[in-house]
Design an enzyme around this catalytic site. Structure first.
Site, PDB file in Angstrom:
ATOM      1  CE  LYS A  26      -2.553   0.916   3.906  1.00  0.00           C
ATOM      2  NZ  LYS A  26      -2.199   2.361   4.369  1.00  0.00           N
ATOM      3  NE  ARG A  80      -5.659   0.136  12.836  1.00  0.00           N
ATOM      4  CZ  ARG A  80      -4.987   0.387  11.516  1.00  0.00           C
ATOM      5  NH1 ARG A  80      -3.511   0.505  11.627  1.00  0.00           N
ATOM      6  NH2 ARG A  80      -5.542   0.396  10.429  1.00  0.00           N
ATOM      7  NE  ARG A 111       6.267   6.523   0.463  1.00  0.00           N
ATOM      8  CZ  ARG A 111       5.379   6.287   1.657  1.00  0.00           C
ATOM      9  NH1 ARG A 111       4.124   5.674   1.528  1.00  0.00           N
ATOM     10  NH2 ARG A 111       5.429   7.054   2.826  1.00  0.00           N
ATOM     11  N   GLY A 113      -5.088   7.886   5.286  1.00  0.00           N
ATOM     12  CA  GLY A 113      -4.206   9.060   5.627  1.00  0.00           C
ATOM     13  C   GLY A 113      -3.019   9.304   4.950  1.00  0.00           C
ATOM     14  CG  ASP A 149       0.621   0.355   9.427  1.00  0.00           C
ATOM     15  OD1 ASP A 149      -0.011   1.009  10.041  1.00  0.00           O
ATOM     16  OD2 ASP A 149       1.035   0.420   8.134  1.00  0.00           O
TER      17      ASP A 149
HETATM   18  C1  S3P Z   1       2.471   4.916   6.088  1.00  0.00           C
HETATM   19  C2  S3P Z   1       3.107   5.343   7.330  1.00  0.00           C
HETATM   20  C3  S3P Z   1       2.514   4.834   8.842  1.00  0.00           C
HETATM   21  C4  S3P Z   1       1.424   3.761   8.618  1.00  0.00           C
HETATM   22  C5  S3P Z   1       0.776   3.823   7.262  1.00  0.00           C
HETATM   23  C6  S3P Z   1       1.260   3.874   6.292  1.00  0.00           C
HETATM   24  C7  S3P Z   1       3.032   5.427   4.856  1.00  0.00           C
HETATM   25  O1  S3P Z   1       1.752   5.992   9.033  1.00  0.00           O
HETATM   26  O2  S3P Z   1       0.693   3.645   9.818  1.00  0.00           O
HETATM   27  O3  S3P Z   1      -0.473   2.814   7.122  1.00  0.00           O
HETATM   28  O4  S3P Z   1       2.851   4.955   3.844  1.00  0.00           O
HETATM   29  O5  S3P Z   1       4.061   6.437   4.906  1.00  0.00           O
HETATM   30  P1  S3P Z   1       2.792   6.965   9.999  1.00  0.00           P
HETATM   31  O6  S3P Z   1       3.851   7.469   9.158  1.00  0.00           O
HETATM   32  O7  S3P Z   1       1.766   8.240  10.301  1.00  0.00           O
HETATM   33  O8  S3P Z   1       3.240   6.376  11.247  1.00  0.00           O
END
Ligand code: S3P
Length: 450
Positions: A22, A352, A27, A100, A321
């Site tokens: 993911k 969580r 990216r 996010g 995660d």
């Molecule tokens: C991610 C970074 C992590 C992770 C998210 C994916 C990423 O979050 O929990 O599922 O792709 O950069 P944080 O960078 O906020 O810790």
């Protein structure tokens, strides 16, 4: 609304691969869209989160063609036509769904454009903190309004702005924040530097290198010079170790099991889950068989009686995660598992810490909750229960794994959310529940669109 019904298994013998990573898929969509030509992306994760980012890039001018798709989900192999860093104003607000990562990385990308953009998301995303990106981007000169009902939350209205480089000392170890600042730095004249308080996943740096954009690393400082144009390239996304983690825990906790996960990403900033499961007693080995900047390989695991462990402070960002499913492993292990320094869990797709503690308690596990984590005393037999996912994909999948070890039936409610990160999870769960002899061929069927 769909649900999973899960009962205990006595055998797990399987070899398969999981869908694309993911983090890397987000990216690849962004850098492909910024690049100076056509990029072929293979094994893209056709999940709602990543398809939203792809469509965001399309709304900003970077068109794409689907070569192969996972029917009902989205593109797996595709070609993106990059815009050489010259994005165009979107016709409408951009939907980031539940992601996010999508919203925070896009905020960095859009902070220094000559046009305004609005980013919005679902109810969960609209309650997650965005100040962690709007603050550093604001220091660079961005003008971002948070329009959410909750202060500091999405929707984000990102106005046109000209950025200046900064050195940003991140208060939280977050790869999303680091990536947002580095992406914004690509549009600022001069050198932008991020200082991370602890090592976080480095997929942005690795993928920038694949696109011939130089970053410099000095300990925990990462710098980028603005004005570099990503050079179009082809990229194959490895399987997502965070998706593999569900099956790794299932195999680890079932003595006599055998599981081979093929072609999965083995970037060391993501593999702490393997160390933790080994420490708990699982027999495992991993072999890197190729690399495109990102190491790719196979993980072999055989189950054994597990014992509890303590998650080390430095491991937390690396396996953030995976903590929901590690907590399930802990409930199945003998002895205590301590997970602390993980307050970040409270601002994920759900809180969580609360969702995991409540779910495990409902299934009969002994868990103590802390503000920054939990302590699980494992070994008490789990019993089936009805678990509400609260719309959180990793909660739905973690409790499906718990159900494989519980007496009676476990019902996971509200499971459509798994499409956020793991389209095809239900297919794999079904094959494992029914101990299919064709386990070697769990692969999800794609259809050519070319
Ligand atoms: C991610 C970074 C992590 C992770 C998210 C994916 C990423 O979050 O929990 O599922 O792709 O950069 P944080 O960078 O906020 O810790």
């Amino acid at each position: 609304m769909s649900e999973f019904r899960v009962t205990a298994i006595s055998k797990l013998h399987a070899e398969f691969s999981v869908p694309g990573d993911k983090s890397m898929s987000h990216r690849a969509a962004i850098l492909g869209g910024l690049s100076n030509g056509t990029c072929t992306i293979r094994n893209f994760l056709p999940s709602e989160d990543c398809v939203n980012t792809l469509n965001a890039m399309k709304a900003l001018g970077a068109t794409y063609e689907v070569l192969d798709e996972l029917p009902g989900y989205g593109p797996v192999n595709l070609r993106i036509h990059g815009q050489s860093m010259k994005l165009s104003a979107p016709a409408a607000p951009i939907d980031c769904g539940n992601a996010g990562t999508g919203m925070r990385l896009l905020a960095g990308l859009l902070a220094g454009q000559e046009f305004s953009t609005e980013l919005f998301g679902d109810a969960s995303l609209s309650s997650r903190p965005m100040g962690r990106v709007t603050v550093p981007l604001g220091q660079m000169g961005a003008n971002i309004e948070t329009l959410g009902e909750k202060p500091g939350c999405a929707p984000l209205l990102i106005h046109a702005a000209k950025l200046s480089p900064i050195t940003y000392d991140m208060p939280v170890a977050s790869a999303q924040v680091k990536s947002a600042v580095l992406l914004a730095g690509m549009f600022a004249e001069g050198t932008t530097t991020v200082i991370q308080p602890a090592e976080t996943r480095d997929h942005t740096e690795q993928m920038l290198a694949s696109f011939h954009v130089a970053t410099r690393r000095d300990g925990n400082l990462i710098s980028i010079d603005g004005g570099q144009v990503p050079q179009a390239c082809d990229f194959t996304v490895p399987g997502d170790i965070s998706s593999a983690a569900f099956w790794l825990v299932a195999a680890a906790a079932l003595p006599g099991s055998y599981l081979l996960i093929k072609d999965v990403g083995l970037n060391p900033t993501r593999t702490a889950i393997l160390k933790v499961l080994s420490r708990m007693g699982a027999h495992m080995s991993e072999i890197v068989h190729s690399s495109n900047g990102e190491p790719i390989g196979n993980i072999k695991i055989q189950g054994a009686p597990l014992t509890g462990t303590t998650i080390l402070i430095d491991e937390v960002p690396n396996l953030i995660d995976e903590i929901p499913v590690i907590a399930v492993a802990a409930a199945l292990a003998q002895g205590r598992t301590i997970i602390r320094n993980a307050k970040e869990l409270r601002v994920k797709e759900t809180d969580r810490i609360t969702t995991v503690v409540n779910g495990l308690r409902a299934m009969g596990a002994e868990v103590e909750e802390f503000e920054d984590g939990m302590e699980i005393t494992g070994g008490k037999p789990l019993h089936g229960a009805t678990i509400e996912s609260c719309g959180d994909h990793r909660i739905a999948m973690a409790f499906a794994i718990a159900g494989l070890f519980a007496e009676g039936e476990t019902i996971i409610q509200n499971t459509d959310c798994v499409n956020t990160s793991y389209p095809g999870f239900a297919h794999h769960l079904d094959a494992i529940l029914h101990e299919r002899p064709d386990a070697a061929d769990f692969s999800l069927p794609t259809v050519s669109k070319a």
